[in-house]
Design an enzyme around this catalytic site. Structure first.
Site, PDB file in Angstrom:
ATOM      1  N   GLN A  50      -4.530  11.484  34.071  1.00 40.37           N
ATOM      2  CA  GLN A  50      -4.659  11.607  35.529  1.00 40.37           C
ATOM      3  C   GLN A  50      -3.684  12.626  36.114  1.00 40.37           C
ATOM      4  O   GLN A  50      -3.868  13.100  37.233  1.00 40.37           O
ATOM      5  CB  GLN A  50      -4.429  10.248  36.209  1.00 40.37           C
ATOM      6  CG  GLN A  50      -5.540   9.247  35.936  1.00 40.37           C
ATOM      7  CD  GLN A  50      -5.283   7.953  36.660  1.00 40.37           C
ATOM      8  OE1 GLN A  50      -4.533   7.105  36.191  1.00 40.37           O
ATOM      9  NE2 GLN A  50      -5.877   7.792  37.833  1.00 40.37           N
ATOM     10  N   CYS A  92      -9.359   3.494  41.957  1.00 39.25           N
ATOM     11  CA  CYS A  92      -8.671   4.379  41.017  1.00 39.25           C
ATOM     12  C   CYS A  92      -8.061   5.532  41.806  1.00 39.25           C
ATOM     13  O   CYS A  92      -8.699   6.068  42.711  1.00 39.25           O
ATOM     14  CB  CYS A  92      -9.687   4.906  40.008  1.00 39.25           C
ATOM     15  SG  CYS A  92      -8.988   6.084  38.837  1.00 39.25           S
ATOM     16  N   LEU A  93      -6.833   5.902  41.441  1.00 36.16           N
ATOM     17  CA  LEU A  93      -6.173   7.005  42.149  1.00 36.16           C
ATOM     18  C   LEU A  93      -6.914   8.328  41.956  1.00 36.16           C
ATOM     19  O   LEU A  93      -6.735   9.244  42.751  1.00 36.16           O
ATOM     20  CB  LEU A  93      -4.720   7.142  41.671  1.00 36.16           C
ATOM     21  CG  LEU A  93      -3.807   5.943  41.992  1.00 36.16           C
ATOM     22  CD1 LEU A  93      -2.437   6.143  41.363  1.00 36.16           C
ATOM     23  CD2 LEU A  93      -3.684   5.738  43.496  1.00 36.16           C
ATOM     24  N   HIS A 134      -8.298  -0.923  32.600  1.00 32.64           N
ATOM     25  CA  HIS A 134      -8.569   0.276  33.414  1.00 32.64           C
ATOM     26  C   HIS A 134      -7.846   1.498  32.839  1.00 32.64           C
ATOM     27  O   HIS A 134      -8.432   2.571  32.685  1.00 32.64           O
ATOM     28  CB  HIS A 134      -8.124   0.000  34.859  1.00 32.64           C
ATOM     29  CG  HIS A 134      -8.353   1.128  35.820  1.00 32.64           C
ATOM     30  ND1 HIS A 134      -9.281   1.069  36.832  1.00 32.64           N
ATOM     31  CD2 HIS A 134      -7.771   2.349  35.910  1.00 32.64           C
ATOM     32  CE1 HIS A 134      -9.265   2.224  37.499  1.00 32.64           C
ATOM     33  NE2 HIS A 134      -8.346   3.019  36.971  1.00 32.64           N
ATOM     34  N   GLU A 135      -6.570   1.309  32.491  1.00 28.99           N
ATOM     35  CA  GLU A 135      -5.784   2.447  31.971  1.00 28.99           C
ATOM     36  C   GLU A 135      -6.225   2.812  30.547  1.00 28.99           C
ATOM     37  O   GLU A 135      -6.272   3.991  30.199  1.00 28.99           O
ATOM     38  CB  GLU A 135      -4.284   2.132  31.998  1.00 28.99           C
ATOM     39  CG  GLU A 135      -3.719   1.765  33.368  1.00 28.99           C
ATOM     40  CD  GLU A 135      -4.138   2.704  34.491  1.00 28.99           C
ATOM     41  OE1 GLU A 135      -4.343   3.910  34.240  1.00 28.99           O
ATOM     42  OE2 GLU A 135      -4.288   2.228  35.630  1.00 28.99           O
ATOM     43  N   HIS A 138      -9.076   5.063  30.803  1.00 29.69           N
ATOM     44  CA  HIS A 138      -8.677   6.455  31.097  1.00 29.69           C
ATOM     45  C   HIS A 138      -8.329   7.203  29.808  1.00 29.69           C
ATOM     46  O   HIS A 138      -8.642   8.377  29.658  1.00 29.69           O
ATOM     47  CB  HIS A 138      -7.442   6.490  32.001  1.00 29.69           C
ATOM     48  CG  HIS A 138      -7.752   6.407  33.467  1.00 29.69           C
ATOM     49  ND1 HIS A 138      -8.536   7.337  34.106  1.00 29.69           N
ATOM     50  CD2 HIS A 138      -7.360   5.531  34.416  1.00 29.69           C
ATOM     51  CE1 HIS A 138      -8.617   7.016  35.392  1.00 29.69           C
ATOM     52  NE2 HIS A 138      -7.914   5.925  35.610  1.00 29.69           N
TER      53      HIS A 138
HETATM   54 ZN   LIG Z   1      -7.724   4.917  37.383  1.00 25.25          ZN
END
Ligand SMILES: [Zn+2]
Length: 169
Positions: A50, A92-93, A134-135, A138
């Site tokens: 990210q 999510c960012l 979630h991570e 990614h």
């Molecule tokens: Zn995320």
């Protein structure tokens, strides 16, 4: 140092990441930056891709900075177990402004290296289990919207395309 958070549409977010070979001072700095960037956002977790770093590293803190003991930085994490199921709203960012209900495990155990390079096992329930999953997604190039059914996913992607065309993404 704050790092810019990449948004959906950037190819780094959809590519799998590489394992870390050694915890170098450069890597330690990346982890510091990830923590700072996560807290500033603010967010519950942040994965290295990210911020444009295609390595298997994530940071999470379900207390969002309120409890210093809640901060977890994991290098080369792997699942040990995943059990149960929870259904909660998630964001999510890298997909700011969009939320959706995603099925996640209720309980997850991961192992990986901590910042000192020692193996660590962490157990999460509820929000922490959700953040782990979630991570980890990614790190495999998956975003939460990839868990959504067609119509909901298409609606979000259509709105993001519109924002992109308008120069607002
Ligand atoms: Zn995320």
């Amino acid at each position: 140092m704050l790092r810019p958070i990449l948004r959906l549409g950037d190819s780094i977010l959809t590519e799998p990441t590489q394992p870390v070979d050694a915890i170098t001072p450069e890597l330690d700095k990346i982890i510091d930056d990830m923590i700072e960037t996560m807290y500033a956002a603010p967010g519950v977790g942040l994965a290295a891709p990210q911020v444009g770093v295609p390595l298997r590293i994530f940071v999470v803190d379900p207390s969002m900075g309120r409890d210093p003991a809640a901060l977890i930085a994991m290098v080369n994490p792997e699942f040990v177990s995943r059990e149960g199921m929870q259904l909660e709203e998630e964001g999510c960012l890298s997909v700011p402004g969009f939320n959706a209900t995603v099925v996640r495990p209720m309980h997850a155990v991961i192992k990986g290296l901590n910042r000192s390079g020692a193996e660590e096992v962490r157990e999460g329930r509820e929000l922490l289990a959700r953040a782990f999953q979630h991570e980890m997604d990614h790190l495999d190039g998956r975003l939460f919207i990839d868990h959504l059914r067609g119509i909901k996913r298409d609606m979000i992607l259509r709105r993001i395309r519109k924002l992109t065309r308008a120069g607002k993404w």
